[in-house]
Scaffold this motif. Structure first.
Motif, short mmCIF file in Angstrom:
data_model
loop_
_atom_site.label_atom_id
_atom_site.label_comp_id
_atom_site.label_asym_id
_atom_site.label_seq_id
_atom_site.Cartn_x
_atom_site.Cartn_y
_atom_site.Cartn_z
N LEU A 53 8.37 -49.82 -127.72
CA LEU A 53 8.67 -50.57 -128.95
C LEU A 53 10.03 -51.26 -128.82
O LEU A 53 10.20 -52.43 -129.19
N ILE A 54 11.01 -50.53 -128.27
CA ILE A 54 12.35 -51.09 -128.11
C ILE A 54 12.33 -52.26 -127.12
O ILE A 54 12.93 -53.31 -127.36
N VAL A 55 11.62 -52.07 -126.01
CA VAL A 55 11.52 -53.15 -125.02
C VAL A 55 10.92 -54.39 -125.66
O VAL A 55 11.44 -55.50 -125.53
N GLU A 56 9.84 -54.20 -126.39
CA GLU A 56 9.05 -55.32 -126.88
C GLU A 56 9.67 -56.02 -128.09
O GLU A 56 9.61 -57.23 -128.22
N HIS A 57 10.28 -55.26 -128.99
CA HIS A 57 10.62 -55.84 -130.29
C HIS A 57 12.11 -55.94 -130.62
O HIS A 57 12.48 -56.68 -131.52
N THR A 58 12.97 -55.16 -129.95
CA THR A 58 14.39 -55.26 -130.30
C THR A 58 15.00 -56.49 -129.65
O THR A 58 14.49 -57.00 -128.64
N HIS A 59 16.10 -56.95 -130.24
CA HIS A 59 16.77 -58.13 -129.70
C HIS A 59 18.24 -57.86 -129.44
O HIS A 59 18.94 -57.34 -130.29
N THR A 60 18.70 -58.23 -128.25
CA THR A 60 20.09 -58.00 -127.86
C THR A 60 20.80 -59.28 -127.41
O THR A 60 22.00 -59.41 -127.57
N CYS A 61 20.04 -60.20 -126.82
CA CYS A 61 20.61 -61.38 -126.16
C CYS A 61 21.52 -62.21 -127.07
O CYS A 61 21.14 -62.57 -128.18
N TYR A 62 22.72 -62.51 -126.57
CA TYR A 62 23.68 -63.32 -127.32
C TYR A 62 23.19 -64.75 -127.56
O TYR A 62 23.65 -65.42 -128.47
N LEU A 63 22.32 -65.22 -126.67
CA LEU A 63 21.88 -66.61 -126.78
C LEU A 63 20.64 -66.76 -127.64
O LEU A 63 20.12 -67.87 -127.81
N GLY A 64 20.12 -65.64 -128.16
CA GLY A 64 18.96 -65.73 -129.04
C GLY A 64 17.67 -66.08 -128.32
O GLY A 64 16.72 -66.54 -128.93
N GLU A 65 17.68 -65.85 -127.01
CA GLU A 65 16.54 -66.25 -126.18
C GLU A 65 15.41 -65.22 -126.29
O GLU A 65 15.62 -64.04 -126.03
N ARG A 66 14.21 -65.67 -126.68
CA ARG A 66 13.07 -64.75 -126.72
C ARG A 66 11.84 -65.35 -126.05
O ARG A 66 10.70 -64.93 -126.31
N SER A 67 12.03 -66.31 -125.16
CA SER A 67 10.85 -66.91 -124.53
C SER A 67 10.58 -66.30 -123.16
O SER A 67 9.49 -66.46 -122.62
N VAL A 68 11.56 -65.62 -122.59
CA VAL A 68 11.35 -65.02 -121.27
C VAL A 68 11.29 -63.50 -121.41
O VAL A 68 12.19 -62.88 -121.97
N ARG A 69 10.21 -62.90 -120.87
CA ARG A 69 10.01 -61.46 -120.96
C ARG A 69 10.36 -60.83 -119.61
O ARG A 69 9.80 -61.18 -118.59
N HIS A 70 11.31 -59.90 -119.63
CA HIS A 70 11.68 -59.12 -118.45
C HIS A 70 11.12 -57.71 -118.62
O HIS A 70 10.60 -57.37 -119.68
N ASP A 71 11.29 -56.86 -117.60
CA ASP A 71 10.86 -55.45 -117.72
C ASP A 71 11.53 -54.79 -118.92
O ASP A 71 10.94 -53.93 -119.58
N TRP A 72 12.77 -55.18 -119.17
CA TRP A 72 13.59 -54.54 -120.20
C TRP A 72 13.51 -55.24 -121.56
O TRP A 72 14.19 -54.84 -122.50
N GLY A 73 12.70 -56.28 -121.64
CA GLY A 73 12.54 -56.97 -122.92
C GLY A 73 12.82 -58.46 -122.82
O GLY A 73 12.87 -59.02 -121.72
N TYR A 74 13.01 -59.10 -123.96
CA TYR A 74 13.23 -60.54 -123.99
C TYR A 74 14.72 -60.87 -123.97
O TYR A 74 15.53 -60.15 -124.55
N GLY A 75 15.07 -61.95 -123.29
CA GLY A 75 16.46 -62.39 -123.28
C GLY A 75 16.69 -63.40 -122.18
O GLY A 75 15.84 -63.62 -121.32
N CYS A 76 17.88 -64.01 -122.21
CA CYS A 76 18.21 -65.04 -121.23
C CYS A 76 18.38 -64.42 -119.84
O CYS A 76 18.18 -65.08 -118.82
N GLY A 77 18.78 -63.14 -119.80
CA GLY A 77 18.91 -62.45 -118.51
C GLY A 77 20.30 -62.54 -117.90
O GLY A 77 20.61 -61.82 -116.96
N HIS A 78 21.16 -63.42 -118.42
CA HIS A 78 22.49 -63.52 -117.80
C HIS A 78 23.69 -63.49 -118.74
O HIS A 78 24.82 -63.50 -118.28
#
Ligand code: ZN
Length: 234
Positions: A189-214
């Motif tokens: 649930l945390i991987v799929e639905h929580t948001h952490t990325c400073y850039l607000g990026e939710r279009s790229v899915r990584h193993d650890w969830g959505y975010g810009c990655g950098h």
């Protein structure tokens, strides 16, 4: 004996883990967040989705979940110029703090949370602040939390407990804690639905969830996930 809690819940990995911690421990749990015109409204949307998913997937927790409070803190945007509220790039300042630092922001959050806790008769304020975090925000340190607990308890003439389950653990341990509290379902649930990325990026899915990655928040989350998965596989 404490039975009621208010969780500072932004919808990120840390505050979701804190919410699970509170739901395991207390009889009635309410949540609070602040809208200070974050550059990315996506966080406020994500937190509602996380609450909804927890209610659906964890019925024994759902029965303890009370009101969710969202306070408008637009004033924060007018007193500080940071990359979270203005359209400036993320960078480290000479002070050693990232320019996401809003002076005293967390003090304001805790004060308002305590005012709501007072009104709602909630005893414990749970927050995901962490000293091991890269950011080193001074208003998230253990000493600051102890001082706030005292100041709020004295200033409102009510004994508050500020609980910080993540204060001394790193991001890998935060993933482990989520697993202890809610098993694989909570981690997913945390991987799929929580948001952490400073850039607000939710279009790229990584193993650890959505975010810009950098951005620093993504890097921290990805590194913690890699350590958590690596240790689990070993
Ligand atoms: Zn990011």
């Amino acid at each position: 004996m404490h039975t009621t809690a208010l969780v500072l819940f932004s919808g990120g990995q840390d505050s979701t883990t804190c919410l699970a911690h509170a739901l395991e421990r207390y009889e009635r749990v309410e949540t609070i967040a602040f809208d200070y015109r974050q550059r990315h409204h996506v966080e406020l949307v994500a937190r509602l989705e996380v609450l909804s998913q927890i209610r659906q997937q964890f019925p024994h927790w759902a029965s303890k979940m009370g009101e969710d409070h969202l306070l408008d803190l637009a004033v924060l945007g007018s007193v500080s110029e940071t990359s979270l509220t203005r359209d400036t790039a993320f960078k480290m300042e000479q002070s050693g703090l990232p320019n996401t630092f809003v002076p005293g922001r967390n003090l304001l959050f805790l004060t308002l949370a305590a005012a709501v806790a007072y009104r709602r008769d909630l005893q414990v304020i749970v927050t995901g602040v962490c000293e091991t975090d890269f950011s080193g925000y001074p208003d998230c340190r253990d000493d600051t939390m102890k001082a706030m607990q005292l100041a709020l308890s004295l200033g409102m003439d009510k004994r508050f407990l500020i609980e910080t389950p993540l204060m001394w653990i790193d991001k890998a341990a935060t993933w482990r804690l989520a697993h202890e509290l809610g098993g694989r379902a909570l981690v997913d649930l945390i991987v799929e639905h929580t948001h952490t990325c400073y850039l607000g990026e939710r279009s790229v899915r990584h193993d650890w969830g959505y975010g810009c990655g950098h951005c620093p928040a993504c890097e921290l989350r990805a590194r913690g996930w890699a350590q958590y998965v690596g240790a689990a596989a070993a």
